[in-house]
Design a protein around this motif. Structure first.
Motif, PDB file in Angstrom:
ATOM      1  N   LEU A 163       0.802  -1.212   0.000  1.00 45.88           N
ATOM      2  CA  LEU A 163       0.000   0.000   0.000  1.00 45.88           C
ATOM      3  C   LEU A 163       0.836   1.263   0.000  1.00 45.88           C
ATOM      4  CD1 LEU A 163      -1.725  -2.040   2.311  1.00 45.88           C
ATOM      5  CD2 LEU A 163      -3.388  -0.426   1.377  1.00 45.88           C
ATOM      6  N   THR A 166      -1.574   8.416  -1.114  1.00 48.13           N
ATOM      7  CA  THR A 166      -1.544   9.256  -2.306  1.00 48.13           C
ATOM      8  C   THR A 166      -1.548  10.735  -1.978  1.00 48.13           C
ATOM      9  OG1 THR A 166      -3.964   9.183  -2.449  1.00 48.13           O
ATOM     10  CG2 THR A 166      -2.730   7.506  -3.663  1.00 48.13           C
ATOM     11  N   ASP A 186      -9.637   8.961   1.319  1.00 48.27           N
ATOM     12  CA  ASP A 186      -9.252   8.697  -0.065  1.00 48.27           C
ATOM     13  C   ASP A 186      -7.743   8.770  -0.282  1.00 48.27           C
ATOM     14  OD1 ASP A 186      -8.982  11.376   0.365  1.00 48.27           O
ATOM     15  OD2 ASP A 186      -9.859  12.001  -1.544  1.00 48.27           O
ATOM     16  N   VAL A 189      -3.932   3.635  -1.428  1.00 53.21           N
ATOM     17  CA  VAL A 189      -4.000   2.904  -2.680  1.00 53.21           C
ATOM     18  C   VAL A 189      -3.262   1.582  -2.523  1.00 53.21           C
ATOM     19  CG1 VAL A 189      -3.239   2.868  -5.097  1.00 53.21           C
ATOM     20  CG2 VAL A 189      -4.167   4.969  -4.116  1.00 53.21           C
ATOM     21  N   LYS A 191      -0.963  -0.704  -4.029  1.00 48.61           N
ATOM     22  CA  LYS A 191       0.011  -0.622  -5.122  1.00 48.61           C
ATOM     23  C   LYS A 191       0.150  -1.939  -5.866  1.00 48.61           C
ATOM     24  CE  LYS A 191       3.622   0.671  -2.877  1.00 48.61           C
ATOM     25  NZ  LYS A 191       5.036   1.090  -2.637  1.00 48.61           N
ATOM     26  N   ALA A 220      -9.754  -0.230   1.264  1.00 47.28           N
ATOM     27  CA  ALA A 220      -8.863  -0.377   0.109  1.00 47.28           C
ATOM     28  C   ALA A 220      -8.449  -1.832  -0.090  1.00 47.28           C
ATOM     29  CB  ALA A 220      -7.628   0.507   0.286  1.00 47.28           C
TER      30      ALA A 220
END
Length: 238
Positions: A163, A166, A186, A189, A191, A220
């Protein structure tokens, strides 16, 4: 030869401790040869939650109830302002004592393996990532060092590649639950989805407060197709 080397190393450590005593992070008394960062007396006084044994287990679980599915939520120590746990975490995060994270991870990992066989319920563990800017500022991720210790004791693989963040987020300190969620909702992410797909994942963080960060992290991971998510933190507020 190995025995002689070990004896020499032990003797050298004793000599160094004589002239440059290594103090306990909590009581400042000199550590003995077999002690790491915290003396035995202080270790016995650490405010352990016992959550993995069913003691006060529901408190952590309720922070995620109705929001995201989590297999379990365990924290090693209770966190109180100016208490022993806060002092250890301050040393870990701000005094470059990253190795204390690994030591605490090993201590808790052995409990999790012995008391509830957690090693049989997991495939991979990942730490909550720092934003690259904060990582450069601190030089290391404190959650990763706690995860390393857990990985060593549980004999479960650990990865810091799954992860990323961002966005750079402001400190969570002082925010209510909604503010914390808006701050991180948010920013995570996955990866490398292949690393987590169909795996039973252990999320590792330093302190559990409202759970907003770990909730966003879990969303996520679930979206990336992991089989389940469990959570372990170094500490938790009551």
């Amino acid at each position: 030869m190995k025995t002689i080397a070990k004896l020499f190393k032990a003797g050298l450590n004793d000599l160094l401790n004589l002239f440059y005593p290594n103090p306990c992070l909590l009581c400042r008394n000199t550590l003995q040869t077999h002690e790491e960062f915290v003396c035995t007396a202080c270790r016995l006084e650490l405010p352990e939650t016992g959550q993995h044994r069913g003691e006060a287990l529901i408190t952590n679980q309720l922070k995620f109830a109705g929001k995201v599915p989590v297999a379990f939520v365990y924290s090693y120590l209770y966190f109180t302002k100016k208490g022993k746990t806060q002092r250890l975490i301050h040393a870990l995060k701000y005094q470059e004592k990253k190795e204390i994270g690994c030591v605490l991870g090993r201590w808790y990992g052995y409990q999790l393996k012995t008391d509830c066989q957690l090693n049989e319920q997991l495939d991979l563990m990942v730490g909550v990532p720092l934003h690259p800017a904060r990582l450069r500022q601190r030089g290391y991720n404190q959650s990763d060092w706690f995860a390393r210790g857990l990985s060593e004791a549980l004999e479960i693989p650990w990865s810091d590649r799954a992860l990323s963040r961002t966005k750079f987020t402001l400190s969570q300190t002082g925010k209510d639950r909604m503010g914390r969620w808006e701050n991180v909702s948010d920013v995570f992410v996955v990866k490398e989805p292949d690393l987590v797909a169909n795996k039973r994942i252990l999320l590792v963080d330093d302190v559990l407060t409202t759970g907003a960060t770990l909730e966003a992290f879990t969303v996520a991971l679930r979206a990336a197709g992991c089989q389940s998510v469990g959570i372990v933190t170094l500490a938790a507020t009551r």
